[in-house]
Design a protein around this motif. Structure first.
Motif, PDB file in Angstrom:
ATOM      1  N   ASN A  75      89.939  28.031  30.477  1.00 17.99           N
ATOM      2  CA  ASN A  75      91.259  27.575  30.086  1.00 17.99           C
ATOM      3  C   ASN A  75      91.683  26.448  31.038  1.00 17.99           C
ATOM      4  O   ASN A  75      92.299  26.695  32.065  1.00 17.99           O
ATOM      5  CB  ASN A  75      92.257  28.737  30.135  1.00 17.99           C
ATOM      6  N   SER A 111      93.774  23.193  32.118  1.00 15.90           N
ATOM      7  CA  SER A 111      95.047  22.549  31.808  1.00 15.90           C
ATOM      8  C   SER A 111      94.832  21.039  31.825  1.00 15.90           C
ATOM      9  O   SER A 111      93.841  20.528  32.340  1.00 15.90           O
ATOM     10  CB  SER A 111      96.115  22.943  32.824  1.00 15.90           C
ATOM     11  N   THR A 112      95.776  20.307  31.262  1.00 17.25           N
ATOM     12  CA  THR A 112      95.644  18.843  31.216  1.00 17.25           C
ATOM     13  C   THR A 112      95.691  18.249  32.623  1.00 17.25           C
ATOM     14  O   THR A 112      95.063  17.227  32.880  1.00 17.25           O
ATOM     15  CB  THR A 112      96.756  18.222  30.352  1.00 17.25           C
TER      16      THR A 112
END
Length: 86
Positions: free
Chosen positions: A3, A5-6
């Motif tokens: 997962n 994140s940007t």
């Protein structure tokens, strides 16, 4: 599974770009960098071509003594002014 994140993706991309730019710069200026490192190892980085430090090595004894006297006079003047101000 992962997962990301940007922020992580942007950070990795920015790191890769900065690393590529730095590698290109180092490759383009390899001779200059090598020369500076050699000068630094020899301890000659602050000689002839480095302004005042290099100029002092080329001055004669008389010139240095004259500079010393001038500096001592300036110091005495400043100290006298401080004494007058008190």
């Amino acid at each position: 599974m992962f997962n990301f994140s940007t922020n992580v993706v942007v950070g990795v991309v920015a790191g890769v770009v900065v690393g590529a730019v730095a590698a290109k710069y180092c490759n383009d200026h390899k001779e200059e960098i090598s020369a500076k490192l050699k000068e630094l190892r020899k301890g000659t980085l602050f000689t002839k071509d480095s302004g005042e430090a290099g100029a002092a090595t080329e001055m004669t004894l008389e010139e240095l003594e004259s500079q010393k006297e001038r500096l001592e006079d300036l110091i005495a003047d400043i100290q006298a002014k401080k004494q007058e101000a008190k």
